[in-house]
Design an enzyme around this catalytic site. Sequence first.
Site: not given
Ligand code: ATP
Ligand code: MG
Length: 1074
Positions: A106-107, A386, A159-160, A111, A388, A156
């Site tokens: 997560s994070g 992801g 977070s999705s 996404t 957890e 995050n």
């Molecule tokens: N390529 C990137 N460039 C800049 N910032 C990023 C990038 N990827 C992720 N981030 C930052 O990290 C944060 C978390 O990313 P994201 O929401 O995609 O995580 P996730 O893997 O989907 O988490 P979860 O499993 O909780 O949904 C985003 O809100 C953004 O601020």
């Molecule tokens: Mg996500």
Amino acid sequence: MEATTSLLDAAAVGDLVMLDPLSEESLLRTLQERFSRGEIYTYIGEVVISVNPYKPLPIYTPEKVEEYHNCNFFAVKPHIYAIADDAYRSLRDRDRDQCILITGESGAGKTEASKLVMSYVAAVSSKGEEVDKVKEQLLQSNPVLEAFGNAKTIRNDNSSRFGKYMDVEFDFKGDPLGGVISNYLLEKSRIVRHVKGERNFHIFYQLLAGGSAQLLQQLKLRPDCSHYGYLNHEKSVLPGMDDAANFRAMQDAMAIIGFAPAEVTALLEVTAVVLKLGNVKLSSCFQASGMEASSIAEPRELQEISQLIGLDPSTLEQALCSRTVKVRDESVLTALSVSQGYYGRDALAKNIYSRLFDWLVNRINTSIQVKPGKQRKVMGVLDIYGFEIFQDNGFEQFIINYCNEKLQQIFILMTLKEEQEEYVREGIQWTPVEFFDNSIICDLIENSKVGILAMLDEECLRPGTVNEDTFITKLNQIFASHKRYESKETLNAKHVTDVSLPLRCFRIHHYAGKVTYNVTGFIEKNNDLLFRDLSQAMWAARHTLLRSLFPEGDPQRPSLKLPPTTGSQFKASVATLMKNLYSKNPNYIRCIKPNDTKTAMLFTPDLVLAQVRYLGLMENVRVRRAGYAFRQLYQPFLERYKMLSRKTWPRWTGGDREGAEVLLAELKFPPEELAYGHTKIFIRSPRTLFDLEKRRQQRVAELATLIQKMFRGWCCRKRYQLMRKSQILISAWFRGHMQRNRYKQMKRSVLLLQAYARGWKSRRLLRELKVQRRRHLAASTISAYWKGYQTRRMYRRYFRSDACTRLSNFIYRRMVQKYLMGLQKNLPPMAVLDRTWPPAPYKFLSDANQELKSIFYRWKCKKYREQLTPQQRAMLQAKLCASELFKDKKALYAQSLQQPFRGEYLGLTQNRKYQKLQAVAKDKLVMAEAVQKVNRANGKTVPRLLLLTTEHLVLADPKAAQPKMVLSLCDIQGASVSRFSDGLLALHLKETSTAGGKGDLLLVSPHLIELVTRLHQTLMDATAQALPLSIADQFSTRFPKGDVAVTVVESAKGGGDVPVCKKRGSHKMEILVH
Ligand SMILES: Nc1ncnc2c1ncn2[C@@H]1O[C@H](COP(=O)(O)OP(=O)(O)OP(=O)(O)O)[C@@H](O)[C@H]1O
Ligand SMILES: [Mg+2]
């Protein structure tokens, strides 16, 4: 070249396969080094590792898109765009369905990565109104789903809280047609509970911050987060996240996707209901039986909810505070305790929200789905929660981690296990690489007979008191000796003490680490029970959307079957997902989270190392290094690269393997780079493949040039041949045309010559003929003269005897003819009064001329008469009659000639005064005029009006306009007038008549000639007798006292128009006229 250098950069190789030496430290160092340079993407072969920078980087610009568009995967710097491009091209050009598996904690940036892939594909696929609309709809599904499915967690901020798999569908050209979204297990417990520092789903905060005052009033909400129990009564504002702006963006996105305004309102109403349910407070009370019961503490919120959903508040209250229980065949309503009431309320809120979320996904799918029947290629993008590991892990973590375990299994199967098995299958010499196979963990959880999920289901369905204790006891029994399962009991049995493992907990050794799960709530969450009274109440609501979410609430459709448990549902959907992913070509993006504090560009090696380990990156690199980067069946390989050797190009007639061997032998690659399997060729390093591709590209370019050359040559030859043919045709036509023209000219000349010659001949002939004719004429003339002479000589005697008569007759005839012709041209005018006539030119014609004159005059008069109107004719007749009566007899006649006979001189019709007289005259009036009547006694004159009708003669008094005397025409015996130009008239009346008794009348008329003429005519018409008229200077009249001899004398004393009468004794009267 820069990219290749980057791939080979010793300190920070772009592809970890090139790492030398390969160890966890070097791998970690490389990642850190690259991360510090802002290079967040690294390859392991074709797997992309992405380290979250936690700050925006300038590497997603349109220029970058352009750079990676149609790039060679190994020729450019590692980038997520490169894998997206590779997948897209493989889909478009090689017809292979793709899936992009994005995994990580997560994070870690899953996404964001999925959005980057989607936006890249949207940017490089072709443009067009329809395609752009589809792209926009697909991209805009993100803000909507994120608003309802994402929340701030400790890890995050966005977070999705649900798993998402999106199939984007393309047509044969690679243009997006639409897509299908599948969602997995929304974390609905977040609706009613979330830990401090986290937030509920974004939509609640967005709605309260961004909803207009009118909207909030309509939804009966307060713009204050701290008012709502489900929001923990906290004002939660996130730095860098503008909830209000996100709300507007979400609304815009909904409009683009195609949500009707009514649908959006309904959606927000249901959302508001969920939020407000958290504020429904229950208070405890006791029933008469002493049992605890609950009631609504503060009815306002309940009433507002009821208003929003169109339901009677008492129905909702009853559903929240009591429950119908079936005892044998009877339904009994039992009161719920406060805690049971709250349980029901929360279950309702969770159910409403999760079902609403499913509805939302389905609604988006309706908009973006592709019409059936179209052939399509599919690219799936999986962004699922992801792995957890929390302090306290519950049912949700168990499910989420199971899903991640399955994804890891897919990864292992496709990249490690399958690859190694393939080497063995293909007969390639291979030293097996050790890797952790997680099938045992998957089996521990999902085994349909003795898996944890199956046990849980069994426990849920078991009759009698069901609780987690029996469930964990069962697990402990079954998995007592399982390597990956442990609990306090199993450890105790092995005489191991672990204080970190409390009671009612079990621990699974996941691929990513050990996770301890607390079984409390497992059964309840797996059952996911909602009291039937509540679902029935929801179904009874008038709110169409809410009602549609609870079909089981319809009392007409009682379902006896228990709904499938959450665990089994999830297992089934994960199995479907896995099947789907297996059918596609996988592309991996492995996201790594560099620190726990969301700090930009901070790399915590320990944290990354843990992820590197559980993601199996080391094994991945090892297998890639030991193995071969590329493999392909001989036939497609040969087909693709056969142009690189003259022996195989353009056609290879031998076997595919031999062909590949001949081809690669000629290309002189080092032998260790290649391995020949039973059905496939294996190429060890990507560089060799890159080299092969490069050579192919060059050769293809050469071949293209060759084809172009041949084609151009062929075109030119064709053109030349065509031109030659055309030239021959044109010259043939031209020659023909020239010859025809020459021939025509010659023909014209010949004709001209012929014409001249013929003309000359004809003229000569004509001349001859003319001479002959002249001769002939001369001969005829001479002979005629001669014959004439002979005849004259013979007839001279007879001829002289009547020659004179004949000549004179002829001359007379000519003269008459000339006279008549001249007359015809000089006829006098047609005027009747014109009596001119040309004189006779010769005396002998004077009689005839006179006769013709009179004929012409009569004829002229006849013509004149014919054109007269009846009135003119009557007047002329009157004039004629006047002339017969007076011409040469009375001097007055000459004066009357110029005056037209008007008859009516009084204006009877115009003058109203004469109305009575008009009645007398009616339509028989012949003449009306003013006269003077001579008094027979004294000779004085009095004015009278005279009216002559067809039957009477009336004398009237001019003042009174009253008839004074009416005479019948038959009473008139005769009339006398003088010869002079006076107007005196003596009317002799019959003695026997009534009026005649008074004697004759002496009248003076200004129109005497007309009066007498009309009297004469009227008398003729009435009695067919003429008026006896005497014109004399002396006449006798009969007066009442005897006859009187009247003498008219012309004298200068006669007074003007009126004569002067003088009586000379009783029997004489002298009248002086002027
Ligand atoms: N390529 C990137 N460039 C800049 N910032 C990023 C990038 N990827 C992720 N981030 C930052 O990290 C944060 C978390 O990313 P994201 O929401 O995609 O995580 P996730 O893997 O989907 O988490 P979860 O499993 O909780 O949904 C985003 O809100 C953004 O601020
Ligand atoms: Mg996500």
